[in-house]
Design an enzyme around this catalytic site. Structure first.
Site, short mmCIF file in Angstrom:
data_model
loop_
_atom_site.label_atom_id
_atom_site.label_comp_id
_atom_site.label_asym_id
_atom_site.label_seq_id
_atom_site.Cartn_x
_atom_site.Cartn_y
_atom_site.Cartn_z
N CYS A 5 0.82 -1.20 0.00
CA CYS A 5 0.00 0.00 0.00
C CYS A 5 0.86 1.26 0.00
O CYS A 5 2.05 1.22 0.26
CB CYS A 5 -0.91 0.00 1.22
SG CYS A 5 -1.99 -1.45 1.29
N GLY A 32 -0.57 0.22 -5.06
CA GLY A 32 -1.86 -0.40 -4.83
C GLY A 32 -2.91 0.11 -5.78
O GLY A 32 -2.99 1.31 -6.02
N ASN A 106 0.38 0.99 5.76
CA ASN A 106 1.17 0.22 4.79
C ASN A 106 1.94 -0.81 5.59
O ASN A 106 2.79 -0.47 6.41
CB ASN A 106 2.12 1.15 4.04
CG ASN A 106 3.14 0.43 3.17
OD1 ASN A 106 4.21 0.94 2.90
ND2 ASN A 106 2.80 -0.78 2.72
N GLY A 107 1.65 -2.08 5.35
CA GLY A 107 2.34 -3.14 6.06
C GLY A 107 1.37 -4.23 6.48
O GLY A 107 0.27 -4.35 5.94
N TYR A 249 12.27 -3.98 -6.33
CA TYR A 249 11.08 -4.02 -7.19
C TYR A 249 10.03 -2.96 -6.89
O TYR A 249 9.55 -2.29 -7.79
CB TYR A 249 10.43 -5.41 -7.09
CG TYR A 249 9.16 -5.54 -7.91
CD1 TYR A 249 9.22 -5.70 -9.30
CD2 TYR A 249 7.91 -5.48 -7.32
CE1 TYR A 249 8.06 -5.81 -10.05
CE2 TYR A 249 6.75 -5.60 -8.06
CZ TYR A 249 6.83 -5.76 -9.43
OH TYR A 249 5.70 -5.86 -10.18
N CYS A 448 12.15 -13.42 2.75
CA CYS A 448 11.69 -14.12 1.55
C CYS A 448 12.82 -14.84 0.83
O CYS A 448 12.56 -15.73 0.01
CB CYS A 448 10.97 -13.16 0.61
SG CYS A 448 12.00 -11.80 0.00
#
Length: 479
Positions: A5, A32, A106-107, A249, A448
């Site tokens: 977001c 978003g 955001n999160g 990214y 990740c």
């Protein structure tokens, strides 16, 4: 992968905040696309407009005019917690005994379920299944008993996970970043006020100047008249956990995130990619648009090393095609790749190719791209990736994929190379990431690509000593 977001908050001297917030949301649209919203306050009452869809679809000219007040917050959302419906769209706003409250998030919280259950037992009723409403309810409760800064600190002590927030209590706008600084947030100065936003590109859109990043664990309170801001360092973290994927990214290339221009970081990552796994081919080409900066740095390093190669665009992107994941069948998703990307034959036919992208997630698109290049006549295709293999999911605001869907979760690089049918495949190392971002590994979230996380996620390993906060009502003794 889908974007996280975007949040923004503005306080101005003598003009309405709605239009600058609207422009800021356009600048953050890449973060978003499911919903967009603005909440403002004119010193007497709160105004709100939140709708599903892109910014341009969510707001009409009349909607902006009805949002009165020189202070406000905004949000663009991709749902990583909560459903895809208007009840989860943001900013979330509520009125209670101590005034009105608006909140953009955001999160992703790790302990939102525990907090929701505890607040529910205290009589709080929830209208959505998102974690943003949980934060709003907890903060509203604390505002009944404490001043603004202490209330935020009490709520902060109970949250576990990733969050950058813009908050508005009556006409006071605030920015809050979690103690690990996982999500970006920065402060900008305008000619007649101040702004806090997820990325500096939003500040640029308003002809403002970037002041600095909001520090991890810091609360920034904007003066309602736009004259300045106050800073409160609510938590002093031993280590941060900046999301390295912002640089790889998610963030716009023209944004400055945690002190680094994203475009230059990506070019540096491309240079490291050549140093670690460069191979001389006839042409170096990016996957548009995500691989372009990496390929530029890679090609520059190759030329400096004496390689006889050409940097060229070999895939043309159609920018008017929707996302492939909304296609109902696999055949249609594969067809959508052909709709989105078309090969430039003169760049590819009869030549050896190095194809560069930022990441491989499921591997489906990579396979299709390589097939597309072979059909266009490429003699060899060497795939180079500007990040390490993604082998674990993200729990902190990126809708990445499950382990079952991630191609690198249970495959070696050689096995992935064979599956996508590349002539060679190489990823970037974690060491190259830390060097390009100029941040120690201990201050990054690399969950990740390592499977170890900076927060206490049930069933997962941590990469540091983590204390999960209690959800019992916080005592004022620590204020």
């Amino acid at each position: 992968m889908h974007e996280k977001c975007g949040v923004v908050g503005v306080s101005l001297a003598d003009r309405d905040a709605a239009r600058p917030l609207y422009y800021s949301l356009y600048a953050l649209q890449h973060r978003g696309q499911e919903s967009a919203g603005i909440v403002t306050h004119d010193g007497f009452q709160q105004y709100s407009h939140v709708e599903m869809g892109l910014v341009g679809d969510a707001f009409g000219p009349g909607d902006i005019e009805e949002l009165n007040g020189a202070n406000g917050i905004g949000h663009v959302r991709y749902p990583t917690a909560g459903g895809v419906e208007k009840s989860c769209a943001q900013p979330f706003s509520v009125s209670f005994k101590s005034g009105s409250l608006g909140l953009s998030h955001n999160g992703n919280l790790v302990n939102a379920g525990e907090l929701r259950e505890e607040l529910g037992m205290l009589g709080h009723a929830f209208t959505s299944d998102g974690d943003t409403e949980v934060i709003a309810h907890d903060l509203a409760r604390n505002l009944l008993e404490a001043d603004l800064v202490r209330a935020v600190k009490r709520t902060m002590s109970r949250l576990h996970g990733s969050y950058s927030l813009t908050i508005m209590h009556d006409e006071t706008v605030m920015g809050l970043r979690d103690p690990q600084g996982n999500r970006p947030l920065c402060i900008g100065e305008l000619e007649d006020g101040y702004v806090v936003a997820s990325e500096s590109a939003a500040i640029d859109t308003l002809d403002g100047d970037l002041v600095r990043d909001v520090r991890p664990g810091e609360l920034v309170v904007l003066e309602p008249d736009g004259s300045g801001f106050d800073s409160y360092q609510l938590v002093e973290p031993e280590n941060t956990a900046h999301c390295f994927f912002e640089h790889v990214y998610f963030a716009r290339p023209d944004s400055v995130v945690d002190g680094r221009l994203v475009y230059e970081v990506r070019r540096d990552l491309g240079r490291h990619l050549w140093e670690e796994s460069g191979i001389e081919t006839d042409v170096i080409m990016p996957v548009p648009d995500s691989g372009r900066a990496f390929a530029s740095g890679y090609a520059e390093a190759a030329t400096e090393a004496g390689a006889e190669t050409e940097f060229a665009e070999g895939l043309m992107k159609n920018r008017y095609v929707g996302r492939t994941f909304i296609m109902p069948t696999q055949d249609e998703r594969e067809r959508a790749v052909r709709l989105k990307l078309n090969p430039i034959m003169s760049t590819i036919e009869g030549r050896t190719v190095t194809l560069i992208d930022d990441s491989i997630v499921r591997g489906t698109t990579s396979t299709q791209l390589i097939q597309l290049l072979r059909e266009a006549g490429a003699e060899e295709i060497h795939f180079r990736i500007g990040s390490p293999p993604i082998l674990a999911p993200c729990y902190f605001g990126i809708d990445m994929a499950t382990r079952e869907e991630l191609i690198a979760a249970d495959r070696s690089v050689d096995e992935i190379e064979a599956e996508i049918e590349a002539d060679s495949l190489a990823y970037l190392s974690i060491d190259a990431i830390t060097e390009a971002i100029e941040t120690d590994e201990s201050d990054l979230c690399l969950g990740c690509v390592t499977g170890k996380y900076p927060y206490d996620v049930e069933g997962e390993e941590t990469d540091r000593e983590v204390t999960r906060p209690s959800v019992e009502p916080s005592a004022s003794a620590d204020d």
